[in-house]
Every structure is written in C-alpha cells, then in structure tokens.
Design a protein around this motif. Structure first.
Motif, PDB file in Angstrom:
ATOM      1  N   THR A 192      56.198 -24.821 126.056  1.00 34.26           N
ATOM      2  CA  THR A 192      56.905 -26.099 126.143  1.00 34.26           C
ATOM      3  C   THR A 192      55.939 -27.147 126.683  1.00 34.26           C
ATOM      4  O   THR A 192      55.303 -26.924 127.717  1.00 34.26           O
ATOM      5  CB  THR A 192      58.118 -26.007 127.082  1.00 34.26           C
ATOM      6  OG1 THR A 192      59.043 -25.043 126.568  1.00 34.26           O
ATOM      7  CG2 THR A 192      58.812 -27.358 127.208  1.00 34.26           C
ATOM      8  N   ILE A 193      55.803 -28.256 125.964  1.00 37.32           N
ATOM      9  CA  ILE A 193      54.928 -29.335 126.405  1.00 37.32           C
ATOM     10  C   ILE A 193      55.785 -30.512 126.875  1.00 37.32           C
ATOM     11  O   ILE A 193      56.728 -30.913 126.195  1.00 37.32           O
ATOM     12  CB  ILE A 193      54.004 -29.816 125.260  1.00 37.32           C
ATOM     13  CG1 ILE A 193      53.207 -28.642 124.679  1.00 37.32           C
ATOM     14  CG2 ILE A 193      53.062 -30.914 125.762  1.00 37.32           C
ATOM     15  CD1 ILE A 193      52.244 -28.000 125.636  1.00 37.32           C
ATOM     16  N   GLY A 194      55.471 -31.049 128.027  1.00 39.15           N
ATOM     17  CA  GLY A 194      56.211 -32.191 128.560  1.00 39.15           C
ATOM     18  C   GLY A 194      55.382 -32.867 129.633  1.00 39.15           C
ATOM     19  O   GLY A 194      54.289 -32.401 129.961  1.00 39.15           O
ATOM     20  N   ASN A 195      55.892 -33.956 130.191  1.00 37.13           N
ATOM     21  CA  ASN A 195      55.136 -34.547 131.285  1.00 37.13           C
ATOM     22  C   ASN A 195      55.346 -33.738 132.556  1.00 37.13           C
ATOM     23  O   ASN A 195      56.154 -32.802 132.591  1.00 37.13           O
ATOM     24  CB  ASN A 195      55.461 -36.041 131.463  1.00 37.13           C
ATOM     25  CG  ASN A 195      56.888 -36.306 131.893  1.00 37.13           C
ATOM     26  OD1 ASN A 195      57.490 -35.532 132.613  1.00 37.13           O
ATOM     27  ND2 ASN A 195      57.435 -37.418 131.437  1.00 37.13           N
TER      28      ASN A 195
ATOM     29  N   LEU B  64      61.131 -21.430 132.849  1.00 35.25           N
ATOM     30  CA  LEU B  64      59.734 -21.138 132.553  1.00 35.25           C
ATOM     31  C   LEU B  64      59.199 -20.100 133.538  1.00 35.25           C
ATOM     32  O   LEU B  64      59.608 -20.067 134.697  1.00 35.25           O
ATOM     33  CB  LEU B  64      58.878 -22.409 132.667  1.00 35.25           C
ATOM     34  CG  LEU B  64      59.199 -23.572 131.737  1.00 35.25           C
ATOM     35  CD1 LEU B  64      58.396 -24.810 132.143  1.00 35.25           C
ATOM     36  CD2 LEU B  64      58.900 -23.207 130.285  1.00 35.25           C
ATOM     37  N   ASP B  65      58.276 -19.268 133.058  1.00 37.01           N
ATOM     38  CA  ASP B  65      57.595 -18.321 133.952  1.00 37.01           C
ATOM     39  C   ASP B  65      56.493 -19.004 134.740  1.00 37.01           C
ATOM     40  O   ASP B  65      56.209 -18.628 135.883  1.00 37.01           O
ATOM     41  CB  ASP B  65      56.993 -17.167 133.137  1.00 37.01           C
ATOM     42  CG  ASP B  65      58.047 -16.321 132.452  1.00 37.01           C
ATOM     43  OD1 ASP B  65      59.067 -16.017 133.100  1.00 37.01           O
ATOM     44  OD2 ASP B  65      57.863 -15.970 131.271  1.00 37.01           O
ATOM     45  N   ILE B  66      55.860 -19.974 134.125  1.00 34.96           N
ATOM     46  CA  ILE B  66      54.737 -20.663 134.758  1.00 34.96           C
ATOM     47  C   ILE B  66      54.638 -22.087 134.222  1.00 34.96           C
ATOM     48  O   ILE B  66      54.940 -22.343 133.053  1.00 34.96           O
ATOM     49  CB  ILE B  66      53.404 -19.910 134.502  1.00 34.96           C
ATOM     50  CG1 ILE B  66      52.237 -20.637 135.186  1.00 34.96           C
ATOM     51  CG2 ILE B  66      53.154 -19.719 133.013  1.00 34.96           C
ATOM     52  CD1 ILE B  66      50.927 -19.871 135.114  1.00 34.96           C
ATOM     53  N   GLY B  67      54.231 -22.990 135.080  1.00 34.07           N
ATOM     54  CA  GLY B  67      53.972 -24.354 134.655  1.00 34.07           C
ATOM     55  C   GLY B  67      52.552 -24.743 135.006  1.00 34.07           C
ATOM     56  O   GLY B  67      51.994 -24.257 135.998  1.00 34.07           O
ATOM     57  N   ILE B  68      51.957 -25.590 134.197  1.00 33.02           N
ATOM     58  CA  ILE B  68      50.631 -26.135 134.500  1.00 33.02           C
ATOM     59  C   ILE B  68      50.754 -27.652 134.412  1.00 33.02           C
ATOM     60  O   ILE B  68      51.083 -28.192 133.357  1.00 33.02           O
ATOM     61  CB  ILE B  68      49.569 -25.612 133.525  1.00 33.02           C
ATOM     62  CG1 ILE B  68      49.487 -24.087 133.611  1.00 33.02           C
ATOM     63  CG2 ILE B  68      48.200 -26.227 133.853  1.00 33.02           C
ATOM     64  CD1 ILE B  68      48.587 -23.448 132.596  1.00 33.02           C
ATOM     65  N   VAL B  69      50.524 -28.302 135.544  1.00 32.80           N
ATOM     66  CA  VAL B  69      50.746 -29.744 135.618  1.00 32.80           C
ATOM     67  C   VAL B  69      49.486 -30.444 136.085  1.00 32.80           C
ATOM     68  O   VAL B  69      48.542 -29.817 136.567  1.00 32.80           O
ATOM     69  CB  VAL B  69      51.926 -30.086 136.554  1.00 32.80           C
ATOM     70  CG1 VAL B  69      53.215 -29.451 136.039  1.00 32.80           C
ATOM     71  CG2 VAL B  69      51.638 -29.629 137.978  1.00 32.80           C
TER      72      VAL B  69
ATOM     73  N   GLU C 148      61.005 -29.762 136.455  1.00 33.77           N
ATOM     74  CA  GLU C 148      62.450 -29.554 136.361  1.00 33.77           C
ATOM     75  C   GLU C 148      62.781 -28.245 135.661  1.00 33.77           C
ATOM     76  O   GLU C 148      63.713 -27.530 136.064  1.00 33.77           O
ATOM     77  CB  GLU C 148      63.091 -30.733 135.623  1.00 33.77           C
ATOM     78  CG  GLU C 148      63.101 -32.023 136.453  1.00 33.77           C
ATOM     79  CD  GLU C 148      63.644 -33.210 135.693  1.00 33.77           C
ATOM     80  OE1 GLU C 148      63.885 -33.066 134.467  1.00 33.77           O
ATOM     81  OE2 GLU C 148      63.837 -34.273 136.302  1.00 33.77           O
ATOM     82  N   LEU C 149      62.038 -27.893 134.631  1.00 34.13           N
ATOM     83  CA  LEU C 149      62.260 -26.626 133.938  1.00 34.13           C
ATOM     84  C   LEU C 149      61.908 -25.436 134.826  1.00 34.13           C
ATOM     85  O   LEU C 149      62.569 -24.397 134.785  1.00 34.13           O
ATOM     86  CB  LEU C 149      61.440 -26.582 132.638  1.00 34.13           C
ATOM     87  CG  LEU C 149      61.922 -27.507 131.526  1.00 34.13           C
ATOM     88  CD1 LEU C 149      60.904 -27.541 130.390  1.00 34.13           C
ATOM     89  CD2 LEU C 149      63.281 -27.056 131.001  1.00 34.13           C
ATOM     90  N   MET C 150      60.870 -25.579 135.634  1.00 32.96           N
ATOM     91  CA  MET C 150      60.519 -24.516 136.574  1.00 32.96           C
ATOM     92  C   MET C 150      61.629 -24.307 137.597  1.00 32.96           C
ATOM     93  O   MET C 150      62.012 -23.174 137.900  1.00 32.96           O
ATOM     94  CB  MET C 150      59.211 -24.860 137.299  1.00 32.96           C
ATOM     95  CG  MET C 150      57.967 -24.762 136.448  1.00 32.96           C
ATOM     96  SD  MET C 150      57.617 -23.069 135.868  1.00 32.96           S
ATOM     97  CE  MET C 150      57.440 -22.193 137.431  1.00 32.96           C
ATOM     98  N   LEU C 151      62.162 -25.386 138.120  1.00 37.50           N
ATOM     99  CA  LEU C 151      63.232 -25.292 139.117  1.00 37.50           C
ATOM    100  C   LEU C 151      64.491 -24.661 138.528  1.00 37.50           C
ATOM    101  O   LEU C 151      65.267 -24.022 139.245  1.00 37.50           O
ATOM    102  CB  LEU C 151      63.551 -26.683 139.671  1.00 37.50           C
ATOM    103  CG  LEU C 151      62.494 -27.280 140.605  1.00 37.50           C
ATOM    104  CD1 LEU C 151      62.761 -28.758 140.851  1.00 37.50           C
ATOM    105  CD2 LEU C 151      62.459 -26.521 141.933  1.00 37.50           C
ATOM    106  N   ALA C 152      64.688 -24.819 137.221  1.00 39.11           N
ATOM    107  CA  ALA C 152      65.857 -24.252 136.548  1.00 39.11           C
ATOM    108  C   ALA C 152      65.598 -22.844 136.026  1.00 39.11           C
ATOM    109  O   ALA C 152      66.424 -22.294 135.301  1.00 39.11           O
ATOM    110  CB  ALA C 152      66.281 -25.158 135.390  1.00 39.11           C
ATOM    111  N   HIS C 153      64.457 -22.257 136.396  1.00 37.49           N
ATOM    112  CA  HIS C 153      64.093 -20.892 135.982  1.00 37.49           C
ATOM    113  C   HIS C 153      63.985 -20.759 134.463  1.00 37.49           C
ATOM    114  O   HIS C 153      64.224 -19.683 133.914  1.00 37.49           O
ATOM    115  CB  HIS C 153      65.103 -19.869 136.515  1.00 37.49           C
ATOM    116  CG  HIS C 153      65.214 -19.834 138.004  1.00 37.49           C
ATOM    117  ND1 HIS C 153      64.304 -19.162 138.801  1.00 37.49           N
ATOM    118  CD2 HIS C 153      66.100 -20.403 138.841  1.00 37.49           C
ATOM    119  CE1 HIS C 153      64.653 -19.314 140.073  1.00 37.49           C
ATOM    120  NE2 HIS C 153      65.731 -20.064 140.128  1.00 37.49           N
TER     121      HIS C 153
END
Length: 291
Positions: A124-127, A140-145, A133-138
């Motif tokens: 998933t690509i986003g800002n 995604l397994d991992i986010g890179i920001v 927000e997706l991480m907090l909602a479980h």
C-alpha cells in the motif's frame, strides 16, 4: 466468531448479500443467517437493508472498524504460530510513503521474491499520515515512512538518510545560471509541492522556513511522478528526493539547482505495531536495513 466477522466484513465491502455469498462460496440465506446471528450477539442492528444494497449504520461503522483490526490480528497470530515449524512463507502487508514505495521498495521486493518465493507481499502506497493510520488500525505488518514522525503507540526506527534537492527543467531560466543561488533568489518561483501529511511536503516547508521565504505561487499535487512531469514541462520547481530524481537527472530530464546553505535531509523510518514478527517480516526488515 471469526467466521461471523469475516461474513460481516464481506457483506459490507461487497455491498449486498448476493455478491458476498458468491465471494464466500455460500448461499445467500446462509449469509443472511450469519448476519442475523451476529447482530443478535452484538445486541443491535448493524446494517440498513434494501432490496438493492446494504449500508452500515452508526453501530455498524464501529463494528466494521474493529472487525478489520480483529481479523488482521487473528490472521497474524496464525502465521506467527505457523512460522515456528514451517519455512518462511505467507502474506506480508507493507505500507510505504511515496518516495520509498515508488523508487526503493520495488528493488527490495524483487530480491526478496528471488530468495523467498513463498512470501506474498501486498503493498500500500500513501503519504506518511495515511501509512501511520493503517498501522494503528492493524491493517499493515510494517510501515516505512519519511520525515519527522512520532507516535507513542508505534515503534519507530530511523534506518536511512534521504537527501532532497531543488530541481527544475533544463530549459528553466534557473538552470541557465552558473552561480550558486541563495534561497531568496528562488522565492518568487512557482513551487510544486505535495499535499499536507506528506514527508516531501514537510521537507519543503522546512526549506521555506530555513530560507525565511513564503512562496506566493504554490501548486499542490498528490503524486511525486506528477510533480516530476510538471517540473520537466516547465511548470515550476520542486524539492524532491535524490531517490526520486536520480534517473531523471542522469538522462537530462531534470537538473539540480545549486542553492547555498540549503542542505535538506530526512530520515526513512521503519514503523511497527507489534513486538512479534513473522519470519516473512524478519526477512523483509533485514533486506530493508541492508539497502
């Protein structure tokens, strides 16, 4: 209970019982029975029904939001247990901000699939704000920001530096100047920036603050690729990541504008929600950090 949650989520996302039944390989009456039983368990109606569609009511919106989290955690639990005895495999949900996701992540995924073909990544690509927000909602397994990001509910680990440069079309008047410019020299230019919530927008705001400028002509675009195309066409100038413009500068589509005392860097950070990691996630983390 997980089956009731899955049926409920599918009905909501498909918009009616018949399409949900087809997706779940069930009969429509069976789907209706699951929903009725689930609503009895919750003690209230969750869906507004007509002959053509079903829609969430206020209670349904609350249940749907948490059902997505529960199903995500339930699936992750199974894969963690499965990892104890089996080869590295299974789904891996990755969220990444635009710069890393579009210009760095594809190369990591290619290498991962060569070495671990049983891992099935979903990207998933986003800002930066969207990914958090997706991480907090479980979801995604991992986010890179990218950029300065903090959240007490998430584990955030910077792992790489990103350099950003002011770029313009080779035909732009600034590209014809040989002398190094000051930030004030480019204050009156048309600036093309990302939307609020983006790490790249945050970096541009940092540059403006550093130079004590407030550009009057500001165009806001929601895509790095669109910004690059617009800059190349001569619409304006932009501050973009080295990763995003490297090839464009090499092939002559864009050029760097040399600005005095305007070095802008930011962190790429790994974002995790749970201390427990599947083997697939461990593999991916190692590859990200080695990049």
């Amino acid at each position: 209970m997980d089956q009731h949650l899955q049926v409920f989520i599918t009905v909501v996302e498909k918009g009616n019982f018949s399409r949900a039944a087809e997706e779940l390989h069930m009969t429509q009456p069976a789907v209706s029975q699951y929903i009725q039983a689930f609503e009895r368990t919750m003690g209230t109606k969750l869906l507004d029904r007509t002959n053509k569609y079903v829609r969430l009511n206020k209670a349904g919106e609350i249940v749907y939001h948490h059902a997505k989290e529960i199903i995500g955690l339930y699936s992750k639990m199974h894969y963690l247990v499965d990892d104890l005895t089996n080869k590295t495999s299974g789904p891996l949900t990755i969220g990444a901000s635009y710069t890393f996701g579009e210009y760095v992540l594809p190369h990591i995924i290619v290498n991962m699939k060569k070495e671990y073909p049983l891992i099935t990544p979903s990207i998933t690509i986003g800002n930066t704000k969207d990914i958090a927000e997706l991480m907090l909602a479980h979801q995604l397994d991992i986010g890179i920001v990218e950029g300065d990001f903090n959240n007490k509910q998430l584990s955030i680990e910077p792992f790489a530096k990103d350099h950003l440069y002011v770029v313009a079309s080779p035909k732009h008047r600034l590209a014809q100047l040989k002398d190094e410019l000051s930030i004030s020299d480019i204050a009156e230019e048309t600036w093309i920036v990302r939307e609020n919530g983006s790490g790249t927008r945050e970096a541009a705001e940092k540059l403006f603050k550093l130079g004590k400028i407030a550009p009057k002509d500001l165009l806001e675009f929601g895509s790095t690729q669109l910004i690059k195309e617009s800059v190349e066409a001569g619409l304006g100038i932009a501050l973009l990541s080295d990763w995003a413009v490297r090839k464009d500068i090499e092939n002559g589509a864009l050029c760097k504008i040399s600005i005095k005392n305007s070095t802008i860097t930011r962190d790429f950070s790994i974002v995790l929600h749970s201390p427990f990691q599947t083997k697939a996630l461990e593999v991916f983390l190692n590859m990200v950090k080695e990049k």
